[in-house]
Write a protein that holds these residues in place. Structure first.
Motif, PDB file in Angstrom:
ATOM      1  N   ASN A 253      -1.424   2.437  10.670  1.00  0.00           N
ATOM      2  CA  ASN A 253      -0.100   2.461  11.241  1.00  0.00           C
ATOM      3  C   ASN A 253       0.785   3.652  10.691  1.00  0.00           C
ATOM      4  OD1 ASN A 253       2.848   2.055  11.700  1.00  0.00           O
ATOM      5  ND2 ASN A 253       1.896   0.891  13.534  1.00  0.00           N
ATOM      6  N   THR A 254       1.110   4.574  11.560  1.00  0.00           N
ATOM      7  CA  THR A 254       1.782   5.787  10.948  1.00  0.00           C
ATOM      8  C   THR A 254       3.025   5.249  10.179  1.00  0.00           C
ATOM      9  OG1 THR A 254       0.730   7.218  12.467  1.00  0.00           O
ATOM     10  CG2 THR A 254       2.610   8.167  11.192  1.00  0.00           C
ATOM     11  N   PHE A 255       4.037   4.257  10.674  1.00  0.00           N
ATOM     12  CA  PHE A 255       4.975   3.794  10.292  1.00  0.00           C
ATOM     13  C   PHE A 255       4.649   3.108   8.904  1.00  0.00           C
ATOM     14  CE2 PHE A 255       5.994   4.704  14.811  1.00  0.00           C
ATOM     15  CZ  PHE A 255       6.935   5.640  14.565  1.00  0.00           C
ATOM     16  N   ASP A 256       3.818   2.389   8.867  1.00  0.00           N
ATOM     17  CA  ASP A 256       3.349   1.788   7.761  1.00  0.00           C
ATOM     18  C   ASP A 256       3.125   2.423   6.613  1.00  0.00           C
ATOM     19  OD1 ASP A 256       3.893  -0.694   9.041  1.00  0.00           O
ATOM     20  OD2 ASP A 256       1.727  -1.221   9.594  1.00  0.00           O
ATOM     21  N   ARG A 257       2.357   3.504   7.028  1.00  0.00           N
ATOM     22  CA  ARG A 257       1.989   4.538   5.940  1.00  0.00           C
ATOM     23  C   ARG A 257       3.185   5.202   5.310  1.00  0.00           C
ATOM     24  NH1 ARG A 257      -3.537   5.909   6.271  1.00  0.00           N
ATOM     25  NH2 ARG A 257      -2.889   8.215   5.645  1.00  0.00           N
ATOM     26  N   ILE A 258       4.075   5.591   6.161  1.00  0.00           N
ATOM     27  CA  ILE A 258       5.339   6.164   5.647  1.00  0.00           C
ATOM     28  C   ILE A 258       5.894   5.268   4.635  1.00  0.00           C
ATOM     29  CG2 ILE A 258       7.654   6.764   6.116  1.00  0.00           C
ATOM     30  CD1 ILE A 258       6.363   7.897   9.010  1.00  0.00           C
ATOM     31  N   ASP A 259       5.969   3.987   5.197  1.00  0.00           N
ATOM     32  CA  ASP A 259       6.594   3.123   4.073  1.00  0.00           C
ATOM     33  C   ASP A 259       5.649   2.873   2.636  1.00  0.00           C
ATOM     34  OD1 ASP A 259       8.390   2.238   5.922  1.00  0.00           O
ATOM     35  OD2 ASP A 259       7.427   0.488   6.803  1.00  0.00           O
ATOM     36  N   GLN A 260       4.510   2.759   2.755  1.00  0.00           N
ATOM     37  CA  GLN A 260       3.717   2.799   1.661  1.00  0.00           C
ATOM     38  C   GLN A 260       3.940   3.999   0.883  1.00  0.00           C
ATOM     39  OE1 GLN A 260      -0.360   1.862   2.327  1.00  0.00           O
ATOM     40  NE2 GLN A 260      -0.066  -0.070   3.065  1.00  0.00           N
ATOM     41  N   LEU A 261       4.171   4.888   1.514  1.00  0.00           N
ATOM     42  CA  LEU A 261       4.518   6.295   0.576  1.00  0.00           C
ATOM     43  C   LEU A 261       5.840   6.188  -0.016  1.00  0.00           C
ATOM     44  CD1 LEU A 261       3.064   9.000   2.966  1.00  0.00           C
ATOM     45  CD2 LEU A 261       2.274   8.441   0.686  1.00  0.00           C
ATOM     46  N   VAL A 262       6.787   5.359   0.358  1.00  0.00           N
ATOM     47  CA  VAL A 262       8.076   5.352  -0.294  1.00  0.00           C
ATOM     48  C   VAL A 262       7.851   4.267  -1.360  1.00  0.00           C
ATOM     49  CG1 VAL A 262      10.222   4.187   0.079  1.00  0.00           C
ATOM     50  CG2 VAL A 262       9.375   5.782   1.833  1.00  0.00           C
ATOM     51  N   THR A 263       7.010   3.330  -1.310  1.00  0.00           N
ATOM     52  CA  THR A 263       6.689   2.268  -2.199  1.00  0.00           C
ATOM     53  C   THR A 263       6.054   2.982  -3.431  1.00  0.00           C
ATOM     54  OG1 THR A 263       6.629   0.350  -0.443  1.00  0.00           O
ATOM     55  CG2 THR A 263       5.293   0.111  -2.817  1.00  0.00           C
ATOM     56  N   LYS A 264       5.277   3.701  -3.043  1.00  0.00           N
ATOM     57  CA  LYS A 264       4.403   4.703  -4.121  1.00  0.00           C
ATOM     58  C   LYS A 264       5.355   5.553  -4.881  1.00  0.00           C
ATOM     59  CE  LYS A 264      -0.045   3.602  -2.368  1.00  0.00           C
ATOM     60  NZ  LYS A 264      -0.817   3.086  -3.678  1.00  0.00           N
ATOM     61  N   ARG A 265       6.628   5.810  -4.093  1.00  0.00           N
ATOM     62  CA  ARG A 265       7.413   6.944  -4.639  1.00  0.00           C
ATOM     63  C   ARG A 265       7.054   8.297  -4.331  1.00  0.00           C
ATOM     64  NH1 ARG A 265      11.571   4.588  -8.026  1.00  0.00           N
ATOM     65  NH2 ARG A 265      11.114   2.240  -8.538  1.00  0.00           N
ATOM     66  N   VAL A 266       6.264   8.537  -3.418  1.00  0.00           N
ATOM     67  CA  VAL A 266       5.768   9.787  -2.967  1.00  0.00           C
ATOM     68  C   VAL A 266       6.831  10.436  -2.064  1.00  0.00           C
ATOM     69  CG1 VAL A 266       3.850  11.148  -1.782  1.00  0.00           C
ATOM     70  CG2 VAL A 266       3.414   9.144  -3.088  1.00  0.00           C
ATOM     71  N   LEU A 267       7.605   9.490  -1.327  1.00  0.00           N
ATOM     72  CA  LEU A 267       8.691  10.038  -0.328  1.00  0.00           C
ATOM     73  C   LEU A 267       9.723   9.355  -0.689  1.00  0.00           C
ATOM     74  CD1 LEU A 267       7.002   9.930   3.296  1.00  0.00           C
ATOM     75  CD2 LEU A 267       7.388  11.965   1.902  1.00  0.00           C
ATOM     76  N   GLU A 268      10.895  10.024  -0.668  1.00  0.00           N
ATOM     77  CA  GLU A 268      12.296   9.386  -0.930  1.00  0.00           C
ATOM     78  C   GLU A 268      12.578   8.386   0.511  1.00  0.00           C
ATOM     79  OE1 GLU A 268      15.301  12.153  -1.932  1.00  0.00           O
ATOM     80  OE2 GLU A 268      14.038  12.774  -3.719  1.00  0.00           O
TER      81      GLU A 268
ATOM     82  N   ALA B  87      11.737   9.631   4.329  1.00  0.00           N
ATOM     83  CA  ALA B  87      10.917   8.587   5.098  1.00  0.00           C
ATOM     84  C   ALA B  87      11.590   8.106   6.642  1.00  0.00           C
ATOM     85  CB  ALA B  87      10.445   7.235   4.373  1.00  0.00           C
ATOM     86  N   GLU B  88      12.935   7.572   6.476  1.00  0.00           N
ATOM     87  CA  GLU B  88      13.622   7.448   7.424  1.00  0.00           C
ATOM     88  C   GLU B  88      13.698   8.490   8.583  1.00  0.00           C
ATOM     89  OE1 GLU B  88      17.447   6.015   6.006  1.00  0.00           O
ATOM     90  OE2 GLU B  88      16.480   4.183   5.052  1.00  0.00           O
ATOM     91  N   ASN B  89      13.859  10.055   8.017  1.00  0.00           N
ATOM     92  CA  ASN B  89      14.014  11.003   8.964  1.00  0.00           C
ATOM     93  C   ASN B  89      12.549  11.405   9.471  1.00  0.00           C
ATOM     94  OD1 ASN B  89      16.653  11.597   8.196  1.00  0.00           O
ATOM     95  ND2 ASN B  89      16.299  13.062   6.943  1.00  0.00           N
TER      96      ASN B  89
END
Length: 52
Positions: A9-24, A28-30
């Motif tokens: 799921n794209t939204f879950d992928r975004i969340d995982q990128l935050v968890t891995k500190r790839v995205l702030e 991610a919210e934007n």
């Protein structure tokens, strides 16, 4: 693949990128908000096109 994200799921992928500190978090919210708008526009366009 590059960040070993296993979500589909794209939204879950975004969340995982935050968890891995790839995205702030703010980025991610934007991104998620923009994606929601894109999906809404796509749904609207499809609905309008199906009328013809």
């Amino acid at each position: 693949m590059e960040y070993a994200i296993d979500a589909t799921n794209t939204f879950d992928r975004i969340d995982q990128l935050v968890t891995k500190r790839v995205l702030e978090q703010e980025t991610a919210e934007n991104l998620a908000e923009a994606l929601k708008h894109f999906f809404q526009a796509q749904i609207t366009t499809t609905a309008v096109a199906s009328r013809y």
